[in-house]
Design a protein around this motif. Structure first.
Motif, PDB file in Angstrom:
ATOM      1  N   TYR A 136       0.837  -1.195   0.000  1.00  0.00           N
ATOM      2  CA  TYR A 136       0.000   0.000   0.000  1.00  0.00           C
ATOM      3  C   TYR A 136       0.878   1.253   0.000  1.00  0.00           C
ATOM      4  O   TYR A 136       1.953   1.277   0.594  1.00  0.00           O
ATOM      5  CB  TYR A 136      -0.876   0.062   1.258  1.00  0.00           C
ATOM      6  N   ASN A 137       0.366   2.302  -0.648  1.00  0.00           N
ATOM      7  CA  ASN A 137       1.016   3.607  -0.530  1.00  0.00           C
ATOM      8  C   ASN A 137       0.663   4.183   0.840  1.00  0.00           C
ATOM      9  O   ASN A 137      -0.530   4.367   1.136  1.00  0.00           O
ATOM     10  CB  ASN A 137       0.541   4.557  -1.624  1.00  0.00           C
ATOM     11  N   PRO A 138       1.627   4.475   1.696  1.00  0.00           N
ATOM     12  CA  PRO A 138       1.302   4.952   3.050  1.00  0.00           C
ATOM     13  C   PRO A 138       0.560   6.286   3.016  1.00  0.00           C
ATOM     14  O   PRO A 138       0.789   7.119   2.142  1.00  0.00           O
ATOM     15  CB  PRO A 138       2.692   5.126   3.697  1.00  0.00           C
ATOM     16  N   ILE A 139      -0.345   6.481   3.965  1.00  0.00           N
ATOM     17  CA  ILE A 139      -1.040   7.760   4.087  1.00  0.00           C
ATOM     18  C   ILE A 139      -0.160   8.722   4.882  1.00  0.00           C
ATOM     19  O   ILE A 139       0.775   8.317   5.588  1.00  0.00           O
ATOM     20  CB  ILE A 139      -2.409   7.598   4.773  1.00  0.00           C
ATOM     21  N   VAL A 162      13.076   0.439  15.729  1.00  0.00           N
ATOM     22  CA  VAL A 162      12.914   1.009  14.392  1.00  0.00           C
ATOM     23  C   VAL A 162      11.599   1.780  14.310  1.00  0.00           C
ATOM     24  O   VAL A 162      10.547   1.272  14.701  1.00  0.00           O
ATOM     25  CB  VAL A 162      12.919  -0.101  13.314  1.00  0.00           C
ATOM     26  N   LEU A 163      11.671   3.015  13.801  1.00  0.00           N
ATOM     27  CA  LEU A 163      10.480   3.861  13.655  1.00  0.00           C
ATOM     28  C   LEU A 163      10.461   4.491  12.267  1.00  0.00           C
ATOM     29  O   LEU A 163      11.452   5.078  11.832  1.00  0.00           O
ATOM     30  CB  LEU A 163      10.476   4.966  14.717  1.00  0.00           C
ATOM     31  N   LEU A 164       9.333   4.348  11.587  1.00  0.00           N
ATOM     32  CA  LEU A 164       9.153   4.974  10.281  1.00  0.00           C
ATOM     33  C   LEU A 164       7.931   5.879  10.317  1.00  0.00           C
ATOM     34  O   LEU A 164       6.974   5.629  11.058  1.00  0.00           O
ATOM     35  CB  LEU A 164       8.960   3.933   9.181  1.00  0.00           C
ATOM     36  N   GLU A 165       7.968   6.920   9.493  1.00  0.00           N
ATOM     37  CA  GLU A 165       6.833   7.829   9.361  1.00  0.00           C
ATOM     38  C   GLU A 165       6.734   8.278   7.910  1.00  0.00           C
ATOM     39  O   GLU A 165       7.751   8.535   7.266  1.00  0.00           O
ATOM     40  CB  GLU A 165       6.998   9.046  10.277  1.00  0.00           C
ATOM     41  N   GLN A 166       5.492   8.359   7.408  1.00  0.00           N
ATOM     42  CA  GLN A 166       5.280   8.916   6.074  1.00  0.00           C
ATOM     43  C   GLN A 166       5.217  10.425   6.240  1.00  0.00           C
ATOM     44  O   GLN A 166       4.239  10.972   6.743  1.00  0.00           O
ATOM     45  CB  GLN A 166       3.995   8.368   5.452  1.00  0.00           C
ATOM     46  N   TRP A 217      -0.105   2.696  18.258  1.00  0.00           N
ATOM     47  CA  TRP A 217      -0.722   3.949  17.824  1.00  0.00           C
ATOM     48  C   TRP A 217      -1.804   3.682  16.784  1.00  0.00           C
ATOM     49  O   TRP A 217      -1.735   2.715  16.020  1.00  0.00           O
ATOM     50  CB  TRP A 217       0.334   4.884  17.229  1.00  0.00           C
ATOM     51  N   SER A 218      -2.788   4.580  16.716  1.00  0.00           N
ATOM     52  CA  SER A 218      -3.885   4.416  15.754  1.00  0.00           C
ATOM     53  C   SER A 218      -3.413   4.611  14.317  1.00  0.00           C
ATOM     54  O   SER A 218      -4.061   4.148  13.378  1.00  0.00           O
ATOM     55  CB  SER A 218      -5.012   5.407  16.068  1.00  0.00           C
ATOM     56  N   ASN A 219      -2.273   5.300  14.133  1.00  0.00           N
ATOM     57  CA  ASN A 219      -1.757   5.504  12.776  1.00  0.00           C
ATOM     58  C   ASN A 219      -0.659   4.499  12.418  1.00  0.00           C
ATOM     59  O   ASN A 219       0.049   4.690  11.435  1.00  0.00           O
ATOM     60  CB  ASN A 219      -1.231   6.939  12.602  1.00  0.00           C
ATOM     61  N   GLU A 220      -0.540   3.437  13.216  1.00  0.00           N
ATOM     62  CA  GLU A 220       0.381   2.346  12.891  1.00  0.00           C
ATOM     63  C   GLU A 220      -0.077   1.660  11.593  1.00  0.00           C
ATOM     64  O   GLU A 220      -1.267   1.404  11.394  1.00  0.00           O
ATOM     65  CB  GLU A 220       0.414   1.346  14.043  1.00  0.00           C
ATOM     66  N   SER A 221       0.871   1.358  10.710  1.00  0.00           N
ATOM     67  CA  SER A 221       0.548   0.761   9.413  1.00  0.00           C
ATOM     68  C   SER A 221      -0.378  -0.449   9.542  1.00  0.00           C
ATOM     69  O   SER A 221      -1.346  -0.602   8.790  1.00  0.00           O
ATOM     70  CB  SER A 221       1.828   0.320   8.694  1.00  0.00           C
ATOM     71  N   ALA A 222      -0.067  -1.327  10.493  1.00  0.00           N
ATOM     72  CA  ALA A 222      -0.836  -2.561  10.654  1.00  0.00           C
ATOM     73  C   ALA A 222      -2.259  -2.297  11.120  1.00  0.00           C
ATOM     74  O   ALA A 222      -3.135  -3.155  10.980  1.00  0.00           O
ATOM     75  CB  ALA A 222      -0.126  -3.490  11.640  1.00  0.00           C
TER      76      ALA A 222
END
Length: 393
Positions: free
Chosen positions: A124-127, A141-145, A312-317
């Motif tokens: 998926y393209n991340p939001i 490890v932490l990622l953010e779009q 978090w609610s904005n976690e990819s999973a």
């Protein structure tokens, strides 16, 4: 329990009772998964999807139906390349006794973050503002779009035990060329060995998806790895599959390690990034293996939710949880409806910000852009905290 339900973990998270985190197994060394996510007649479906797209078109804003998705966000794929390993290459980077030994380990680590991909499907393209936060042992490890148009992803990883820090800024630009889609991956990766005072900067190869004459996915192009403090540099050339399909050329890699100041070659690099890679010492002709893909990428374990309330609610999973469930069960209508809901909510948030005159600001990174250097990012915190999602050791 059906086949799809056997291969993902579904956990409740804090807040919304209906919110679920769906975590799926990492892609294997062969680029496949223990579940085949792909729909039937995939090549025909892809060509039908692209029939009105002009050659040379930028596909950055192109929206894929769930039929063409794997049940993961692009953020998860980036993260997996760092935390899903069966060998402690990062530890060897930090513990090498000489600068040359450490540099060679960094080259091996750089090769290890390339993963085979399945033809015909994409993550998926991340939001905007989506995050992915996972720990494996002492590596967090932490990622953010950090941007949606264009799609820019930022990664920060730290390991206090080994005194290692990783910072990435990725900006993929896919373009359609009639018989293939070529994706230039802009941005840079930095690997810092803090105890040694060494910083390694590297770029990414290009991802090529071929439709003809033989459908497939390849990493191709040149990668440069530099350490300014030691003056060591490496040049790697990734080769795609030949038209004749010769196994000897499949996923081949060639290169060298040399001194930047004198351009004197120290090691020659040869092999295949999905098998083994060797270096030859120019001074005495001795060969040794620096990377064995089977050892590093076999037996990869699926992340699990250790602390449901901490997710978090904005976690990819979580963001893509319902879409992933639909794909795993091959319930394409459910997956389509769930994906439309995610994208609709994202558009509504954009309109709300525009109406208020607000500019979205990343939470975990500070970003910058210039015509000369492109996109860059720096983490807002010195250390990444332990995550509620963990990879079993």
């Amino acid at each position: 329990m059906n086949l799809g339900e056997q291969h993902f973990q579904r956990e409740a998270t804090e807040g919304d009772v209906g919110t679920r985190a769906v975590l799926t197994s990492p892609l294997t060394l062969e680029g496949e998964s223990d579940v085949d996510y792909r729909a039937p007649n995939l090549l025909q479906r892809i060509l039908s999807l692209l029939k009105n797209v002009s050659p040379g078109s930028d596909l950055t804003r192109f929206q894929l139906p769930p039929l063409f998705n794997i049940p993961k966000s692009q953020l998860q794929c980036y993260g997996e390349s760092v935390y899903c390993v069966s060998d402690d290459i990062l530890g060897r980077c930090a513990s090498g006794e000489s600068s040359l030994e450490r540099f060679t380990s960094v080259v091996a680590w750089n090769i290890s973050i390339l993963r085979p991909l399945m033809f015909g499907v994409a993550p998926y393209n991340p939001i905007l503002g989506e995050t992915h936060h996972v720990s494996r042992g002492t590596l967090n490890v932490l990622l953010e779009q950090v941007s949606h148009h264009p799609p820019v992803s930022a990664l920060h990883a730290t390991d206090e035990k080994d005194n290692v820090e990783i910072i990435w800024c990725h900006y993929p630009v896919p373009k359609f060329h009639g018989t293939s889609v070529d994706t230039e991956v802009h941005g840079k990766k930095q690997l810092k060995l803090l105890n040694k005072g060494e910083s390694y900067v590297m770029n990414s190869p290009k991802l090529v998806i071929r439709f003809f004459p033989v459908p497939g996915v390849d990493w191709v192009g040149n990668v440069t790895i530099r350490c300014q403090e030691t003056g060591l540099e490496a040049e790697l050339c990734y080769r795609g599959n030949s038209l004749l399909g010769r196994w000897a050329n499949h996923r081949a890699i060639k290169g060298k390690i040399f001194m930047s100041s004198s351009l004197k070659t120290v090691y020659e690099i040869n092999g295949h990034w999905d098998r083994t890679v060797t270096i030859k010492d120019i001074s005495n002709g001795k060969l040794r293996v620096i990377y064995n893909a089977k050892e590093v990428l076999s037996g990869l374990k699926t992340p699990t939710v250790k602390d449901p309330k901490g997710v978090w609610s904005n976690e990819s999973a979580v963001v893509w949880g319902e879409v992933s469930e639909g794909i795993l069960k091959k319930n394409w209508e459910k997956a389509r409806e769930a994906k439309i809901a995610v994208e609709k909510k994202e558009r509504e948030l954009v309109r709300e910000r525009q109406a208020k005159g607000e500019t979205w600001v990343p939470k975990h990174f500070t970003i910058s852009y210039s015509k000369e250097n492109g996109w860059d990012c720096s983490p807002n915190q010195k250390l990444v905290p332990p995550a509620p999602v963990v990879v079993p050791l």
